[in-house]
Scaffold this motif. Structure first.
Motif, PDB file in Angstrom:
ATOM      1  N   ALA A   1      12.446  -7.359 -23.216  1.00 34.73           N
ATOM      2  CA  ALA A   1      12.924  -8.548 -22.511  1.00 34.73           C
ATOM      3  C   ALA A   1      12.159  -9.790 -22.953  1.00 34.73           C
ATOM      4  O   ALA A   1      12.749 -10.869 -23.139  1.00 34.73           O
ATOM      5  CB  ALA A   1      12.802  -8.351 -21.002  1.00 34.73           C
ATOM      6  N   LEU A   2      10.846  -9.662 -23.131  1.00 36.93           N
ATOM      7  CA  LEU A   2      10.054 -10.791 -23.605  1.00 36.93           C
ATOM      8  C   LEU A   2      10.427 -11.160 -25.039  1.00 36.93           C
ATOM      9  O   LEU A   2      10.505 -12.347 -25.384  1.00 36.93           O
ATOM     10  CB  LEU A   2       8.562 -10.450 -23.531  1.00 36.93           C
ATOM     11  CG  LEU A   2       7.959 -10.324 -22.134  1.00 36.93           C
ATOM     12  CD1 LEU A   2       6.525  -9.801 -22.221  1.00 36.93           C
ATOM     13  CD2 LEU A   2       7.985 -11.652 -21.401  1.00 36.93           C
ATOM     14  N   ALA A   3      10.667 -10.152 -25.856  1.00 36.10           N
ATOM     15  CA  ALA A   3      10.963 -10.401 -27.265  1.00 36.10           C
ATOM     16  C   ALA A   3      12.268 -11.170 -27.459  1.00 36.10           C
ATOM     17  O   ALA A   3      12.385 -11.981 -28.384  1.00 36.10           O
ATOM     18  CB  ALA A   3      11.015  -9.076 -28.027  1.00 36.10           C
ATOM     19  N   CYS A   4      13.240 -10.934 -26.612  1.00 33.04           N
ATOM     20  CA  CYS A   4      14.533 -11.612 -26.791  1.00 33.04           C
ATOM     21  C   CYS A   4      14.785 -12.675 -25.734  1.00 33.04           C
ATOM     22  O   CYS A   4      15.921 -13.121 -25.551  1.00 33.04           O
ATOM     23  CB  CYS A   4      15.664 -10.587 -26.809  1.00 33.04           C
ATOM     24  SG  CYS A   4      15.950  -9.711 -25.265  1.00 33.04           S
ATOM     25  N   GLU A   5      13.725 -13.122 -25.037  1.00 35.26           N
ATOM     26  CA  GLU A   5      13.901 -14.092 -23.960  1.00 35.26           C
ATOM     27  C   GLU A   5      14.541 -15.390 -24.439  1.00 35.26           C
ATOM     28  O   GLU A   5      15.449 -15.912 -23.790  1.00 35.26           O
ATOM     29  CB  GLU A   5      12.564 -14.386 -23.286  1.00 35.26           C
ATOM     30  CG  GLU A   5      12.678 -15.388 -22.151  1.00 35.26           C
ATOM     31  CD  GLU A   5      11.385 -15.538 -21.342  1.00 35.26           C
ATOM     32  OE1 GLU A   5      11.070 -16.681 -20.992  1.00 35.26           O
ATOM     33  OE2 GLU A   5      10.731 -14.520 -21.066  1.00 35.26           O
ATOM     34  N   ASP A   6      14.092 -15.922 -25.557  1.00 32.84           N
ATOM     35  CA  ASP A   6      14.625 -17.205 -26.011  1.00 32.84           C
ATOM     36  C   ASP A   6      16.130 -17.137 -26.230  1.00 32.84           C
ATOM     37  O   ASP A   6      16.858 -18.083 -25.895  1.00 32.84           O
ATOM     38  CB  ASP A   6      13.934 -17.634 -27.302  1.00 32.84           C
ATOM     39  CG  ASP A   6      12.503 -18.085 -27.085  1.00 32.84           C
ATOM     40  OD1 ASP A   6      12.131 -18.300 -25.913  1.00 32.84           O
ATOM     41  OD2 ASP A   6      11.757 -18.213 -28.073  1.00 32.84           O
TER      42      ASP A   6
ATOM     43  N   MET B   1       2.399  -2.783 -15.924  1.00 33.40           N
ATOM     44  CA  MET B   1       2.468  -3.505 -17.178  1.00 33.40           C
ATOM     45  C   MET B   1       1.550  -2.840 -18.202  1.00 33.40           C
ATOM     46  O   MET B   1       0.414  -2.474 -17.876  1.00 33.40           O
ATOM     47  CB  MET B   1       2.042  -4.966 -16.979  1.00 33.40           C
ATOM     48  CG  MET B   1       2.376  -5.869 -18.162  1.00 33.40           C
ATOM     49  SD  MET B   1       1.623  -7.530 -18.089  1.00 33.40           S
ATOM     50  CE  MET B   1       1.835  -7.974 -16.378  1.00 33.40           C
ATOM     51  N   THR B   2       2.003  -2.671 -19.439  1.00 34.35           N
ATOM     52  CA  THR B   2       1.159  -2.045 -20.453  1.00 34.35           C
ATOM     53  C   THR B   2       0.019  -2.991 -20.832  1.00 34.35           C
ATOM     54  O   THR B   2       0.182  -4.219 -20.794  1.00 34.35           O
ATOM     55  CB  THR B   2       1.967  -1.705 -21.709  1.00 34.35           C
ATOM     56  OG1 THR B   2       2.389  -2.928 -22.332  1.00 34.35           O
ATOM     57  CG2 THR B   2       3.175  -0.832 -21.369  1.00 34.35           C
ATOM     58  N   PRO B   3      -1.134  -2.444 -21.195  1.00 36.09           N
ATOM     59  CA  PRO B   3      -2.257  -3.304 -21.606  1.00 36.09           C
ATOM     60  C   PRO B   3      -1.902  -4.226 -22.764  1.00 36.09           C
ATOM     61  O   PRO B   3      -2.352  -5.374 -22.811  1.00 36.09           O
ATOM     62  CB  PRO B   3      -3.335  -2.292 -21.995  1.00 36.09           C
ATOM     63  CG  PRO B   3      -3.013  -1.064 -21.205  1.00 36.09           C
ATOM     64  CD  PRO B   3      -1.526  -1.024 -21.138  1.00 36.09           C
ATOM     65  N   ASP B   4      -1.084  -3.748 -23.698  1.00 38.04           N
ATOM     66  CA  ASP B   4      -0.727  -4.587 -24.840  1.00 38.04           C
ATOM     67  C   ASP B   4       0.139  -5.769 -24.409  1.00 38.04           C
ATOM     68  O   ASP B   4      -0.068  -6.895 -24.872  1.00 38.04           O
ATOM     69  CB  ASP B   4       0.013  -3.747 -25.890  1.00 38.04           C
ATOM     70  CG  ASP B   4       0.321  -4.561 -27.132  1.00 38.04           C
ATOM     71  OD1 ASP B   4      -0.630  -5.064 -27.772  1.00 38.04           O
ATOM     72  OD2 ASP B   4       1.512  -4.715 -27.461  1.00 38.04           O
ATOM     73  N   ALA B   5       1.107  -5.521 -23.533  1.00 41.77           N
ATOM     74  CA  ALA B   5       1.946  -6.617 -23.037  1.00 41.77           C
ATOM     75  C   ALA B   5       1.109  -7.627 -22.267  1.00 41.77           C
ATOM     76  O   ALA B   5       1.294  -8.848 -22.417  1.00 41.77           O
ATOM     77  CB  ALA B   5       3.062  -6.070 -22.153  1.00 41.77           C
TER      78      ALA B   5
ATOM     79  N   SER C   1      13.970 -15.550 -17.380  1.00 47.60           N
ATOM     80  CA  SER C   1      12.975 -16.538 -17.831  1.00 47.60           C
ATOM     81  C   SER C   1      11.555 -16.097 -17.473  1.00 47.60           C
ATOM     82  O   SER C   1      10.819 -16.823 -16.820  1.00 47.60           O
ATOM     83  CB  SER C   1      13.298 -17.897 -17.200  1.00 47.60           C
ATOM     84  OG  SER C   1      13.632 -17.747 -15.820  1.00 47.60           O
ATOM     85  N   TYR C   2      11.173 -14.915 -17.917  1.00 48.37           N
ATOM     86  CA  TYR C   2       9.885 -14.342 -17.509  1.00 48.37           C
ATOM     87  C   TYR C   2       8.696 -15.140 -18.038  1.00 48.37           C
ATOM     88  O   TYR C   2       7.787 -15.487 -17.283  1.00 48.37           O
ATOM     89  CB  TYR C   2       9.796 -12.886 -17.986  1.00 48.37           C
ATOM     90  CG  TYR C   2      10.981 -12.046 -17.582  1.00 48.37           C
ATOM     91  CD1 TYR C   2      11.352 -11.937 -16.241  1.00 48.37           C
ATOM     92  CD2 TYR C   2      11.751 -11.387 -18.530  1.00 48.37           C
ATOM     93  CE1 TYR C   2      12.449 -11.183 -15.862  1.00 48.37           C
ATOM     94  CE2 TYR C   2      12.846 -10.622 -18.166  1.00 48.37           C
ATOM     95  CZ  TYR C   2      13.191 -10.521 -16.825  1.00 48.37           C
ATOM     96  OH  TYR C   2      14.289  -9.782 -16.465  1.00 48.37           O
TER      97      TYR C   2
END
Length: 242
Positions: free
Chosen positions: A125-130, A208-212, A141-142
């Motif tokens: 979701a973050l990767a394709c937010e734009d 939430m994953t540590p990497d995210a 709009s996270y």
């Protein structure tokens, strides 16, 4: 109350509607007049609140002024709302509650999952937010909602800065007495405390994953630094566990 979403607006609104000198919207705290219904006339907005005679009756009963208001968190983020509000309500008092943008983004994502609007993983979701914002501005709009400075600058362009009170979400929960006292002073009503300082509409921060978390923390670092410079205030969100 203009936002931010998942920042504590529901909790603050519950505190306010218990105050003898505050009256909220009749049906729902989120009226959505200036965002989703921006083309409606102001009469429809007035209809969302208690009648004038109800306000006057309350003022006589409490022996002082009564504030009337609503809480629509989308107002802070929607780019057209500051101008619409300024045109309709030039003397309005505004409150924005700002939460650690990393935790806010995760809470927003979990909220959209619960509502059925989200099917992607958080990372996807973050990767394709734009790309998604062009058709899902309100729901997906996270990260964008956590870039507070670009949103506040629109409001500062429409209103004097002293009209907009900025509240740190973490302070509302950790020190509600002092924080709520600043809010009532901003609204011009007397200092007061509810029977209990409860948290409403809360969500878990786990999962939430540590990497995210690390990538979001880094993505927001510059925005948080610019917000601190613009407000003269350390928002204390950039620690590894903040």
């Amino acid at each position: 109350m203009i936002g931010t979403q998942r920042g504590g607006t529901t909790t603050l609104y519950h505190y306010l509607v218990q105050h003898p000198q505050f009256l909220g919207a009749v049906a729902d705290k989120e009226v959505h007049h200036f965002d989703l219904h921006g083309k409606d006339d102001l009469a429809s907005y007035r209809g969302a609140f208690p009648r004038s005679r109800t306000v006057r009756r309350r003022e006589r009963r409490v022996g002082g002024p009564v504030a009337v208001g609503e809480a629509t968190p989308y107002y802070l983020f929607h780019p057209a709302v500051p101008g619409r509000v300024a045109a309709a309500l030039p003397d309005v008092r505004l409150i924005a509650i700002l939460r650690d943008p990393v935790e806010r983004a995760w809470s927003h994502y979990r909220h959209e999952i619960d509502l059925g609007y989200e099917t992607l993983s958080f990372e996807d979701a973050l990767a394709c937010e734009d790309q998604r914002l062009s058709f899902a501005h309100q729901h997906h709009s996270y990260a964008a909602r956590g870039r507070y400075l670009e949103q506040l600058e629109r409001w500062w362009g429409a209103f004097p800065r002293e009209r907009l009170l900025l509240v740190r979400s973490e302070d509302l929960h950790a020190d509600p007495v002092a924080t709520f006292g600043a809010i009532t002073a901003h609204l011009g009503i007397r200092d007061w405390q509810p029977p209990a300082w409860r948290t409403y509409n809360a969500s878990t921060s786990t999962g939430m994953t540590p990497d995210a978390r690390r990538r979001l923390r880094e993505a927001f670092r510059g925005w948080n630094e610019r917000l601190a410079a613009a407000t003269g205030r350390d928002w204390a969100w950039d620690g590894p566990d903040s």
